[in-house]
Scaffold this active site. Structure first.
Site, PDB file in Angstrom:
ATOM      1  CG  PHE A  14      -0.240   0.302   2.534  1.00  0.00           C
ATOM      2  CD1 PHE A  14       0.043   1.608   2.931  1.00  0.00           C
ATOM      3  CD2 PHE A  14       0.138  -0.737   3.369  1.00  0.00           C
ATOM      4  CE1 PHE A  14       0.697   1.855   4.139  1.00  0.00           C
ATOM      5  CE2 PHE A  14       0.791  -0.493   4.571  1.00  0.00           C
ATOM      6  CZ  PHE A  14       1.067   0.812   4.957  1.00  0.00           C
ATOM      7  CB  CYS A  51      10.789  -0.801   3.320  1.00  0.00           C
ATOM      8  SG  CYS A  51      11.365  -0.582   1.626  1.00  0.00           S
ATOM      9  CE  LYS A  81      -3.038  -8.621  -3.846  1.00  0.00           C
ATOM     10  NZ  LYS A  81      -3.551  -7.674  -2.765  1.00  0.00           N
ATOM     11  CD  GLU A 139       9.085  -2.683   8.488  1.00  0.00           C
ATOM     12  OE1 GLU A 139       9.484  -2.061   7.499  1.00  0.00           O
ATOM     13  OE2 GLU A 139       8.568  -3.826   8.416  1.00  0.00           O
TER      14      GLU A 139
END
Length: 501
Positions: free
Chosen positions: A149, A281, A173, A385
């Protein structure tokens, strides 16, 4: 209510199951859109269409492929504001950040436009008398991408332009949380002249993901997301005989040495920790302050954090937008609420933030930025994280202590050092255990012609994404040995192992 359907065979394919997922505007908390969730049968249709399209696309000349990609690049450039608006509406990031995402994705399209250079083979003549050997690379067939996302346009563009330039067909996808940007990318590809079925988009949840991992006609799967899911993707894909590249999570450290310009370091820590609301990230989530600079550095970061403007992404004054969902916002807040009990000092608490001047944002998924100091390595805020605007500062007495701390992390995605000492920087780039390193650059995301990827639990598979690694991932090598004997040449029978002579 707007509905985002699938894109299969160059046209809209409405959801056949009646199953839909909600798509929220994170700035308001309102559901403005729903997305069709694909069944196994719908995924099978997309793969079958892609398989049929590969029969012709795999043999299309490089010049024709690149002509389409050049046209695609022009269309993306012309529609970059529109794509950015879709990202802001469904992800929440500010418009300037969304434009930057599109620009970085365009770098990979431009790389794909030069695919003829990347696919050049090798030739050795006269390896034996009258014998030549050549090496070539050929496409795999139907390949798939499963994307997150946080970058709904850029990460898909890290995958499919290279894959289709190499002659493959693609089934994407995207995240069901913000699917519109990916769908628009596919529409524009068709407008650019990409043949029907070469690029397909199926929206869905775990049902669609598992079918892509299991489908016998999918040759390879690319994934970007969290480490637990990356591990799952790798194991399932390998189980079903597929090539896989799965990029996982991170806990990126920024090492600041005593000789660094602390104002410069503080500016970059703010940008790297809180940009995109920390939902990336490559965000810096830990600053390691070496020596006696910690107090000054923390104060400078805290002063800058207090001046950040947080609001809806479509407000030009906003520097940071909301998080993607209410549940994720509450999870991020939990790390801040529990930090003091685990030994950290909460310098800035951004939980409970409300946007001023925007009554429509009262139910939005907003959170302020948080700064935690003297965070012990055992604290949850250090170990996990967080994927939100929470920056941890840890202290180290020496460089050696700092490098040991960084290298003990399970992740090895990106890291950075801030210093004026070239020798220290060189030592760091050789000793640190991470796939991407910045020297006075806090977010060392490579340009398109280098490859992106980490080490350890940040990457599962043999290849990084885009760049030369991307080309190698989406192709397979073939070696051809050729001999054209003269009509009068007698070969004879020889059952021994062939010899070069």
């Amino acid at each position: 209510m707007k509905t985002v359907n699938h894109w299969i065979g160059g046209k809209t394919a409405e959801g056949a199951t009646g199953a839909y997922g909600p798509v929220y505007n994170p700035a308001t908390g309102a559901q403005d859109t729903q997305v069709a969730l694909a069944s196994v049968e719908e995924v099978d249709v997309a793969v079958a269409v892609a398989k049929e399209a590969f029969r012709s696309w795999g043999t299309v000349s490089l010049s024709k492929r690149t002509a389409i990609l050049y046209k695609y690049r022009e269309l993306l450039d012309a529609h970059r504001d529109e794509i950015a608006e879709l990202i802001t509406a469904e992800h929440g990031k500010v418009h300037s950040d969304a434009l930057g995402e599109v620009a970085r994705g365009l770098e990979i399209v431009e790389l794909a436009c030069g695919i003829a250079e990347k696919l050049k083979g090798e030739l050795s003549t006269q390896v034996s008398t009258g014998v030549d050997v050549s090496s070539i690379r050929q496409p795999l067939g139907v390949v798939a991408g499963i994307t997150p996302f946080n970058f709904p346009a850029m990460v898909p563009m890290w995958m499919f332009p290279v894959a289709i330039a190499c002659g493959n067909t693609f089934v994407l996808k995207p995240s069901e949380k913000d699917p519109s940007a990916s769908r628009r990318l596919a529409e524009l590809a068709t407008e650019a002249g990409l043949p029907d079925g070469v690029l397909n988009v199926v929206n869905g949840d775990k049902v669609a993901v598992d079918r892509l991992l299991e489908h016998p006609d999918i040759a390879a799967v690319s994934f970007v997301g969290s480490t637990p899911i990356a591990k799952y993707i790798q194991s399932r894909a390998i189980e079903h005989g597929k090539r896989v590249q799965a990029l996982g999570g991170a806990k990126n450290h920024m090492l600041v040495l005593p000789d660094a310009d602390l104002d410069f370091a503080a500016d970059n820590a703010i940008n790297a920790a809180y940009g995109s609301a920390g939902e990336r990230c490559m965000a810096v989530s830990v600053v390691v302050a070496v020596g006696d600079i910690g107090d000054d550095l923390v104060k400078k970061i805290a002063d800058r954090a207090a001046r950040l403007r947080i609001g809806p992404g479509n407000d030009p004054a906003s520097e940071m937008g909301p998080l993607i969902t209410k549940e994720h916002r509450d999870k991020v807040a939990g790390y801040v609420h529990g930090a003091a009990a685990q030994g950290a000092e909460v310098v800035v608490d951004g939980t409970g933030y409300s946007v001023e001047g925007h009554p429509e944002c009262a139910d939005g998924f907003f959170i302020g930025v948080s700064l935690l100091d003297k965070v012990p390595p055992t604290a949850d805020a250090y170990r996990d994280e967080i994927f939100g605007p929470v920056l941890c500062v840890v202290r180290a007495e020496t460089y050696d202590e700092a490098i040991e701390l960084i290298n003990s992390s399970n992740w090895g995605n990106g890291t950075a050092i801030f210093t004026r000492d070239g020798g220290a920087a060189r030592r760091f780039q050789l000793e640190v255990e991470a796939g991407m390193v910045g020297v006075n650059v806090p977010i060392p995301v490579p340009v398109g012609y280098h490859s992106f990827g980490g080490w350890k639990d940040s990457l599962f598979g043999d290849h990084h994404i885009y760049g030369n690694d991307g080309v190698h991932f989406y192709t397979r090598g073939k070696v051809v040995t050729t001999r054209w004997p003269e009509p009068s040449e007698e070969v004879g029978i020889n059952l021994g192992f062939p010899k070069n002579h």
